[in-house]
Enzyme design. Structure first.
Site, PDB file in Angstrom:
ATOM      1  N   TYR A   1       9.083 -10.438 -12.979  1.00 26.46           N
ATOM      2  CA  TYR A   1       8.759 -10.917 -11.638  1.00 26.46           C
ATOM      3  C   TYR A   1       8.744 -12.443 -11.637  1.00 26.46           C
ATOM      4  CZ  TYR A   1       6.790 -11.324  -7.046  1.00 26.46           C
ATOM      5  OH  TYR A   1       6.634 -11.623  -5.715  1.00 26.46           O
TER       6      TYR A   1
ATOM      7  N   GLN B   1       5.848  -4.678  -3.257  1.00 24.92           N
ATOM      8  CA  GLN B   1       7.023  -3.813  -3.125  1.00 24.92           C
ATOM      9  C   GLN B   1       7.970  -3.970  -4.318  1.00 24.92           C
ATOM     10  OE1 GLN B   1       5.974  -6.115  -0.995  1.00 24.92           O
ATOM     11  NE2 GLN B   1       7.615  -7.410  -0.206  1.00 24.92           N
TER      12      GLN B   1
ATOM     13  N   ASN C   1       1.464 -13.495  -7.044  1.00 23.16           N
ATOM     14  CA  ASN C   1       0.245 -13.715  -6.254  1.00 23.16           C
ATOM     15  C   ASN C   1      -0.714 -12.537  -6.414  1.00 23.16           C
ATOM     16  OD1 ASN C   1       1.225 -11.620  -4.678  1.00 23.16           O
ATOM     17  ND2 ASN C   1       1.945 -12.959  -3.041  1.00 23.16           N
TER      18      ASN C   1
ATOM     19  N   SER D   1      -4.636 -20.740 -13.353  1.00 21.87           N
ATOM     20  CA  SER D   1      -4.333 -21.441 -14.600  1.00 21.87           C
ATOM     21  C   SER D   1      -5.467 -22.385 -15.010  1.00 21.87           C
ATOM     22  CB  SER D   1      -3.042 -22.232 -14.384  1.00 21.87           C
ATOM     23  OG  SER D   1      -2.415 -22.516 -15.594  1.00 21.87           O
TER      24      SER D   1
ATOM     25  N   GLN E   1      -2.553 -29.882 -14.428  1.00 22.78           N
ATOM     26  CA  GLN E   1      -3.017 -28.510 -14.284  1.00 22.78           C
ATOM     27  C   GLN E   1      -3.514 -28.266 -12.868  1.00 22.78           C
ATOM     28  OE1 GLN E   1      -2.398 -26.481 -16.542  1.00 22.78           O
ATOM     29  NE2 GLN E   1      -3.304 -24.764 -15.457  1.00 22.78           N
TER      30      GLN E   1
ATOM     31  N   HIS F   1      -1.361 -27.061  -9.792  1.00 22.87           N
ATOM     32  CA  HIS F   1      -0.859 -25.680  -9.642  1.00 22.87           C
ATOM     33  C   HIS F   1      -1.438 -25.008  -8.406  1.00 22.87           C
ATOM     34  CE1 HIS F   1       1.766 -24.884 -12.959  1.00 22.87           C
ATOM     35  NE2 HIS F   1       0.928 -25.391 -13.833  1.00 22.87           N
TER      36      HIS F   1
ATOM     37  N   GLU G   1      -6.768 -20.957 -21.527  1.00 24.03           N
ATOM     38  CA  GLU G   1      -5.331 -20.664 -21.532  1.00 24.03           C
ATOM     39  C   GLU G   1      -4.579 -21.766 -22.294  1.00 24.03           C
ATOM     40  OE1 GLU G   1      -3.648 -20.973 -17.659  1.00 24.03           O
ATOM     41  OE2 GLU G   1      -1.755 -20.018 -18.224  1.00 24.03           O
ATOM     42  N   HIS G   2      -4.807 -23.021 -21.876  1.00 23.59           N
ATOM     43  CA  HIS G   2      -4.214 -24.176 -22.558  1.00 23.59           C
ATOM     44  C   HIS G   2      -5.334 -24.988 -23.189  1.00 23.59           C
ATOM     45  CE1 HIS G   2      -1.566 -23.414 -18.997  1.00 23.59           C
ATOM     46  NE2 HIS G   2      -0.615 -23.514 -19.901  1.00 23.59           N
TER      47      HIS G   2
ATOM     48  N   ASP H   1       4.895 -26.261 -21.235  1.00 19.70           N
ATOM     49  CA  ASP H   1       5.280 -25.523 -20.027  1.00 19.70           C
ATOM     50  C   ASP H   1       6.792 -25.408 -19.904  1.00 19.70           C
ATOM     51  OD1 ASP H   1       2.678 -25.240 -19.239  1.00 19.70           O
ATOM     52  OD2 ASP H   1       2.692 -26.902 -17.808  1.00 19.70           O
TER      53      ASP H   1
ATOM     54  N   GLU I   1     -13.414  20.031 -37.646  1.00 13.86           N
ATOM     55  CA  GLU I   1     -13.244  19.696 -36.227  1.00 13.86           C
ATOM     56  C   GLU I   1     -13.057  20.958 -35.381  1.00 13.86           C
ATOM     57  OE1 GLU I   1     -10.418  16.574 -35.466  1.00 13.86           O
ATOM     58  OE2 GLU I   1     -11.686  15.093 -36.479  1.00 13.86           O
TER      59      GLU I   1
ATOM     60  N   HIS J   1      -4.619  23.886 -36.493  1.00 11.44           N
ATOM     61  CA  HIS J   1      -4.175  22.758 -37.322  1.00 11.44           C
ATOM     62  C   HIS J   1      -4.257  23.159 -38.798  1.00 11.44           C
ATOM     63  CE1 HIS J   1      -4.430  20.421 -33.662  1.00 11.44           C
ATOM     64  NE2 HIS J   1      -4.087  19.304 -34.288  1.00 11.44           N
TER      65      HIS J   1
END
Lengths: 434, 434
Positions: free
Chosen positions: B128, B190, B213, B236, B258, B261, B326-327, B360, B414, B419
Site C-alpha cells: 500500500y 477498499q 491513514n 512517526s 520529523q 510529517h 521508531e527512530h 528515510d 495428554e 496419537h
C-alpha cells in the site's frame, strides 16, 4: 472417509473462499466487554470472570513458589517415566531452537559508512496454555522454550484453573522444565486482556503466544497491535501423501491421530493410486472403533476427512501447495525430492516413520504451526518470534556530504522540505567533526 | 518546545497507558461496510468507493503497461537527477536487504535423524502506497525491494488515484525501479479488502504491507489472519540523544524534519545538559519560521515536542528503552558504546552526520519501522517479512522405535490416545522398510 479426485476437490474448495476473520464477529461483543473490564478493574474483574467461566473461586491469580515446587516434586517422584519423557523432549526442543537463533551483522559498503542489524530479545512474553479437562504439557515446552532460548527476561504462563482452584501438576512441571518465570491461574479472553494491559498481579507483556479456544483467538486479534501475538490458530490439519510402499495402517493411524483433536480438525490423504485409496479407507474404518476418542474421530472424519486421488506426483504437489497444510507427511517413495517442491507447509514429516506425533511431542521442531492455509505466509513458532531487529546506520561527515544532494533531491520530490533542510544544514554549516 | 526533567516526563507517561487498538473502534462500522462490499461485489464496489473517496471516475483499476512505461520514460528523461537519485537509493536498499536474507539449515543430531528448516518466499504481496496530495516514491522502494529480494512472484502496489484518474509518474517510476509486477489505482480500506480477498482485477495476496491513514490501518487489522500484514503503523517519532559536541542546529533540524510529517508526529530530544537543552530549544524556534511546512511543524512541536533532561547517560538510556522509539539518533560522544545498551528502537542513527533523512531515503536499511513503542516487539520491514519457514523432520525406523515409548508416554499423559496409537502401530507391526 470420502474418496474423490483432484478436480472434484478443487471445485469444492474454490466455492468456499476463506474470509474467516470477517465471519467471527459474533463473539466480539462478549470479548470486548471482557477486555474492557480487565483493563479497567484489573485483578478484580479477572477473578470474577474466573469464577464465572472456570467455576473457580480463587482469591489470587498467581501460583506460589510452594505450590509450583510441590507439583514439580510430585511428578518427579510420582511419575518418573513421564518426568523423564518431558525432560528428554525439552532437550530436543532446546537443541533445535538454538539452531534457529539469529545473529546480527555489520558491514561497511565503503570507508566511512557502517551499516548493521542488531537483534535483541523481547522483555516479557505471555504463553497461553489451554486447560479445563485437557492437559497440554507439550504446549508448555513448545511455547516457553523458544522464548527462553531467545533470552526473554520474563516468560509467564496463563492457564485456566480447575474448579477447585488448582492447576494440573503436569503442566506446572513442564513449566519448570521449560524455564518459565511465572504461572497464573487465568484463561479465556480475560487472560489475554490481563497479559496485554497488565493487572495488579500480571505483568503487561510484549507478546502473547499459544493456542486457545475461539474466545482466546478473538481476544488476541483485538489486542494485536498493542502487543504482538503469534498467530490466530484455527483447527488443526494433516495432509499425508502416500503410495503403496507405505502400510495403509500407518497412514490411517496418522490421519486419525489428527482427527482426535476436535470435530473440526481436517485429515487429508493424497495419493496417485486409486486402489491404495481404498485400502487406506478400509484401514480408517477398521481402526476408528478401536480408538478411545472414537466419537470425536468419527465426526471429524465424516465432516472433513478426504482421500484425494491425483493423476501424478506433479498434480499431488500442486494440490499440497494449494492446501498449505499445517502438517505435511511425505511418506512414500521420492519423499526427499518432494520436499524440494513443497512451497507451503508448517512442518514436513519425511518417510513412513516420521509420524506426526513424533513432531508433536518429541523431535524438536515446534508443534505450534500455521493452520488453515496460513502456512502460505506464516512460520512455525520459533526463537525468531521472541526477538526483534534494529537497523544501525553510521555515516561519516565526508560520506554524508558526498550524498547530500541525492538525499535532498528525493526529499524535495516528496515535498518534505524539512527533511531536505536537515541534510542541507550539515552541508552548508559543517563545523562539527565526525 | 517543552523542556522537562526525567521524573516529570515519566509521571506523565504512566498516566496515559497505551491501549490504542481498543480506542479506534469508532472507524469499525465504516471500515467493515467497505470490506464487505468489496468482498461481495469486487471491482464494482472498489470503483464506486474510488469515485466517492478519491473523486476519480475511473473504469479500470489496473495501470496499463503503456501508462506505466510512459510515466517511467517521462521521469527518466524529464527529471534525470531525480531518476538517478532513486536508482542509487534502490541499489543501497537492495544491497542491505540481501544481507538480511536467511538460509535454511539441516542437521543430524544422531544417525538416522535429520532435522531442518526450509525457508521459502511468499507467492504474492500487496504494497500500500499513500497517495492524494503527497507522493512517496521512497515508500515504494523501501516496501517493494525487500519482497523482490525475498523472491516473491507477484509484488503489486495499490495507491489512490488523483481526481483525473492518473497516478503520480514518480511513484510509477519508483515501482519499476524497485521491480513491482503490477500497480492498481485504489486506496483506503477498499484497497486492503481487494488485496485480502481478491477482485476481478486484483490478485488475492498473502501479505499486505505499507503505511496508510487510519482507515487503511484499521482495515489491515480486520483482515489480519486471513492474510498477513506488516504492522499497524502509528504516527512517526524521533528521539535524539545529544550533548554539546553536537551543533544544536543539527538536532533541531532533525527534530523538525520529523515534525513535518504530521501534527501527531513526536519529536523528542534527550540530553544530560540543561544549558544545551536551552540551546536546542532556541534553534527550534529560530528554524521553524524558515520552513515551508511551518504550520504542521509548529502544531506538532507544540503538542508532542519535548526536550527531556536526564541526570546521566544511564538514565538517558533507560528513558530511551522505555520509549522504544521508531527512530533513535545517538549523536553525541560515546554513541558507538551507547548502541550496545539500547534494547528497543526501530533504527539507530549513530553520530552527528547520520541524520534521519539519510535513512528515510538513501542508506539502505528500511524506513518502514515500528512506531508507538512497538519496537519493543517489532522489527523494521525486511526480507524476513516476505519469507516463511517450514520445519523438516526425518526419523528412520530404528530411531523412531528407540523413542516410541517416550512419545507414547507423553501422548497418553495428554489423553491423546490416537496419537499414541500412531506410534504404537509402527512399533508392533513394523513390516515396512525405512
Amino acid at each position: 472417509m470420502q474418496i474423490l479426485d483432484y478436480e472434484t476437490y478443487q471445485q469444492n474448495v474454490t466455492n468456499t473462499a476463506k474470509a474467516t476473520q470477517m465471519m467471527q464477529q459474533n463473539l466480539d461483543e462478549q470479548v470486548l466487554e471482557i477486555i474492557r473490564a480487565v483493563q479497567e478493574r484489573g485483578d478484580e474483574a479477572a477473578l470474577a470472570y474466573t469464577k464465572k467461566f472456570d467455576k473457580a473461586a480463587i482469591t489470587s491469580l498467581s501460583v506460589s513458589e510452594k505450590e509450583w515446587n510441590n507439583a514439580f516434586n510430585s511428578i518427579k517422584t510420582g511419575q518418573p517415566k513421564l518426568f523423564k519423557a518431558l525432560t528428554a523432549a525439552a532437550e530436543n526442543i532446546r537443541q533445535y531452537q538454538k539452531k534457529t537463533k539469529e545473529e546480527g551483522f555489520q558491514f561497511s559498503p565503503q570507508p566511512g559508512i557502517q551499516l548493521g542489524q542488531k537483534i535483541t530479545p523481547l522483555n516479557r512474553v505471555g504463553v497461553y496454555v489451554p486447560g479445563g479437562k485437557a492437559s497440554y504439557p507439550s504446549t508448555v515446552l513448545m511455547d516457553v522454550i523458544p522464548a527462553v532460548v531467545a533470552g526473554v527476561d520474563q516468560v509467564v504462563i496463563t492457564t485456566p484453573p480447575r474448579p477447585d482452584g488448582s492447576l494440573d501438576p503436569v503442566v506446572l512441571t513442564a513449566a519448570k522444565i521449560a524455564g518459565a518465570t511465572g504461572v497464573y491461574k487465568i484463561g479465556g479472553a480475560q487472560a489475554v486482556a490481563a497479559l496485554a494491559y497488565g493487572t495488579e498481579s500480571l505483568p503487561k507483556v510484549d507478546k502473547i503466544v499459544g493456542p486457545g479456544n475461539a474466545f482466546v483467538a478473538r481476544a488476541k486479534k483485538w489486542v494485536f497491535g498493542d502487543v504482538a501475538i503469534d498467530m490466530i490458530a484455527g483447527p488443526s490439519e494433516i495432509c499425508a501423501f502416500a503410495d503403496n510402499t507405505v502400510p495403509p495402517s500407518y497412514v490411517a493411524a496418522d490421519l486419525l491421530s489428527q482427527a482426535e483433536h476436535a470435530e473440526d480438525a481436517t485429515s487429508i490423504c493424497v495419493t496417485t493410486d486409486a486402489d491404495y485409496a481404498e485400502e487406506v479407507q478400509k484401514e480408517i474404518e477398521r481402526q476408528i472403533p478401536l480408538l478411545e476418542r472414537e466419537e470425536i474421530i468419527r465426526e471429524s472424519i465424516q465432516a472433513n476427512g478426504k482421500i484425494i486421488i491425483c493423476d501424478d506426483e506433479e498434480q499431488a504437489i500442486e494440490l499440497i501447495n494449494s492446501i498449505a497444510p499445517e502438517h505435511l507427511q511425505l511418506m512414500g517413495e521420492g519423499a526427499e525430492e518432494q520436499v524440494q517442491k513443497v512451497k507451503h507447509a508448517g512442518a514436513i514429516f519425511i518417510g513412513p516413520y516420521s509420524s506426526e506425533p513424533l513432531g508433536d511431542y518429541f523431535a524438536g521442531p515446534n508443534h505450534t504451526l500455521p493452520t488453515n492455509g496460513t502456512a502460505r505466509f506464516s512460520s512455525p513458532l520459533g526463537v525468531y518470534d521472541f526477538m526483534k531487529k534494529s537497523s544501525t546506520i553510521h555515516y561519516s561527515k565526508e560520506r554524508l556530504l558526498d550524498y547530500a544532494d541525492t538525499i535532498i533531491t528525493i526529499a524535495d520530490a516528496e515535498g518534505l522540505t524539512a527533511h531536505a533542510n536537515a541534510i542541507r544544514i550539515r552541508k552548508e554549516n559543517n563545523y562539527a567533526s565526525s
